[in-house]
Design a protein around this motif. Sequence first.
Motif, PDB file in Angstrom:
ATOM      1  N   TYR A 158       0.818  -1.221   0.000  1.00  0.00           N
ATOM      2  CA  TYR A 158       0.000   0.000   0.000  1.00  0.00           C
ATOM      3  C   TYR A 158       0.848   1.266   0.000  1.00  0.00           C
ATOM      4  O   TYR A 158       0.310   2.356  -0.186  1.00  0.00           O
ATOM      5  CB  TYR A 158      -0.943   0.000   1.202  1.00  0.00           C
ATOM      6  N   PRO A 180      -5.170   1.436  -1.867  1.00  0.00           N
ATOM      7  CA  PRO A 180      -6.011   0.355  -1.333  1.00  0.00           C
ATOM      8  C   PRO A 180      -7.246   0.182  -2.213  1.00  0.00           C
ATOM      9  O   PRO A 180      -8.027   1.128  -2.373  1.00  0.00           O
ATOM     10  CB  PRO A 180      -6.383   0.864   0.064  1.00  0.00           C
ATOM     11  N   THR A 203     -11.719  -1.436   1.337  1.00  0.00           N
ATOM     12  CA  THR A 203     -11.470  -1.586   2.764  1.00  0.00           C
ATOM     13  C   THR A 203     -12.627  -2.338   3.409  1.00  0.00           C
ATOM     14  O   THR A 203     -13.690  -2.513   2.806  1.00  0.00           O
ATOM     15  CB  THR A 203     -11.321  -0.214   3.449  1.00  0.00           C
ATOM     16  N   TRP A 231      -9.928   7.993  -6.552  1.00  0.00           N
ATOM     17  CA  TRP A 231      -8.606   8.303  -6.001  1.00  0.00           C
ATOM     18  C   TRP A 231      -8.006   9.521  -6.688  1.00  0.00           C
ATOM     19  O   TRP A 231      -8.058   9.666  -7.910  1.00  0.00           O
ATOM     20  CB  TRP A 231      -7.687   7.099  -6.192  1.00  0.00           C
ATOM     21  N   THR A 286      -5.740   6.353   9.712  1.00  0.00           N
ATOM     22  CA  THR A 286      -5.396   5.733   8.435  1.00  0.00           C
ATOM     23  C   THR A 286      -5.174   4.240   8.600  1.00  0.00           C
ATOM     24  O   THR A 286      -5.630   3.435   7.773  1.00  0.00           O
ATOM     25  CB  THR A 286      -4.127   6.392   7.851  1.00  0.00           C
ATOM     26  N   ASN A 295      -8.638   2.702   9.039  1.00  0.00           N
ATOM     27  CA  ASN A 295      -9.461   2.732   7.828  1.00  0.00           C
ATOM     28  C   ASN A 295      -8.925   1.816   6.740  1.00  0.00           C
ATOM     29  O   ASN A 295      -9.696   1.209   5.994  1.00  0.00           O
ATOM     30  CB  ASN A 295      -9.543   4.164   7.290  1.00  0.00           C
ATOM     31  N   ALA A 296      -7.611   1.714   6.623  1.00  0.00           N
ATOM     32  CA  ALA A 296      -7.018   0.948   5.529  1.00  0.00           C
ATOM     33  C   ALA A 296      -6.981  -0.553   5.798  1.00  0.00           C
ATOM     34  O   ALA A 296      -7.151  -1.357   4.875  1.00  0.00           O
ATOM     35  CB  ALA A 296      -5.606   1.447   5.240  1.00  0.00           C
ATOM     36  N   PHE A 297      -6.783  -0.941   7.069  1.00  0.00           N
ATOM     37  CA  PHE A 297      -6.499  -2.346   7.356  1.00  0.00           C
ATOM     38  C   PHE A 297      -7.500  -3.021   8.300  1.00  0.00           C
ATOM     39  O   PHE A 297      -7.496  -4.257   8.385  1.00  0.00           O
ATOM     40  CB  PHE A 297      -5.098  -2.470   7.965  1.00  0.00           C
ATOM     41  N   VAL A 356      -3.315   8.544   1.607  1.00  0.00           N
ATOM     42  CA  VAL A 356      -4.224   7.414   1.801  1.00  0.00           C
ATOM     43  C   VAL A 356      -5.407   7.830   2.665  1.00  0.00           C
ATOM     44  O   VAL A 356      -6.565   7.507   2.360  1.00  0.00           O
ATOM     45  CB  VAL A 356      -3.478   6.213   2.418  1.00  0.00           C
ATOM     46  N   TYR A 357      -5.133   8.561   3.727  1.00  0.00           N
ATOM     47  CA  TYR A 357      -6.210   9.012   4.619  1.00  0.00           C
ATOM     48  C   TYR A 357      -7.273   9.791   3.860  1.00  0.00           C
ATOM     49  O   TYR A 357      -8.474   9.518   3.997  1.00  0.00           O
ATOM     50  CB  TYR A 357      -5.617   9.879   5.730  1.00  0.00           C
ATOM     51  N   ILE A 376      -9.486   7.407   1.495  1.00  0.00           N
ATOM     52  CA  ILE A 376     -10.323   6.290   1.938  1.00  0.00           C
ATOM     53  C   ILE A 376     -11.228   6.647   3.108  1.00  0.00           C
ATOM     54  O   ILE A 376     -12.127   5.875   3.446  1.00  0.00           O
ATOM     55  CB  ILE A 376      -9.482   5.051   2.304  1.00  0.00           C
TER      56      ILE A 376
END
Length: 231
Positions: A32, A37, A40, A57, A114, A117-119, A151-152, A155
């Motif tokens: 990532y 990503p 999610t 994105w 982050t 939210n991502a993982f 990323v924040y 997503i």
Amino acid sequence: MAKTSLPRRLLHWIGRALIIFVVGSVLWVAIYRFVPPPITITMLANAVDGRGITKDWMSLDRMDRSMARAAIAAEDGNFCTHHGFDFNAIQKALQSNMEGERRIRGGSTISQQTAKNAFLWQNGGYLRKALEAWFTVLIELLWSKHRIMEVYLNIAETGIGTYGANAGAMRYFHHDASHLNAVEAARIAAILPLPKKRGAVAPTGFTRRYGDRIQRRIAIVQRSGYDGCLR
């Protein structure tokens, strides 16, 4: 040949599971660092509920700078200087909540959010908090601050079934995030804590007041260089 005892076998399998988890999570975070990503757990949960997934994105360099500054102003004033955890903010949040303030305050940094939210998933609990801390350490080690913010802002949920500042800008203001002004960026940042209950268009009450405060803070972030790690 003597059989291995049950406790020893359990320890063996637990050790293997831990190694797989550590290696797998490091690889996941490393991927990532370069790849957006694709989806999610939060997105999947909302899709199952029939809310759909709207996202588009946009690189942080293309977004108007006001959006990142608004996120720092609203969520994490020390984003560029901490290493994933802002212990002063956590202490203040705990003290405020223990004193019974009407609005519950959180002490999570943008890095922690982050990671979540991502993982991970949205609901609390000690397991998720522990995993959140682990992934926060990993992204701080393997990503730049620029990547964490990117990323924040791509997503984070910005409305029911809407994810990322760019999709939020198009939903609320009918243009992409490269053309956000400070007012619009502040309004998107103001709804991030409760995206299903707050609206960025013609906000009222607390959401409007909060957005106005964020807008004023954007200038402070810019003037004081609190977004210096993103340049």
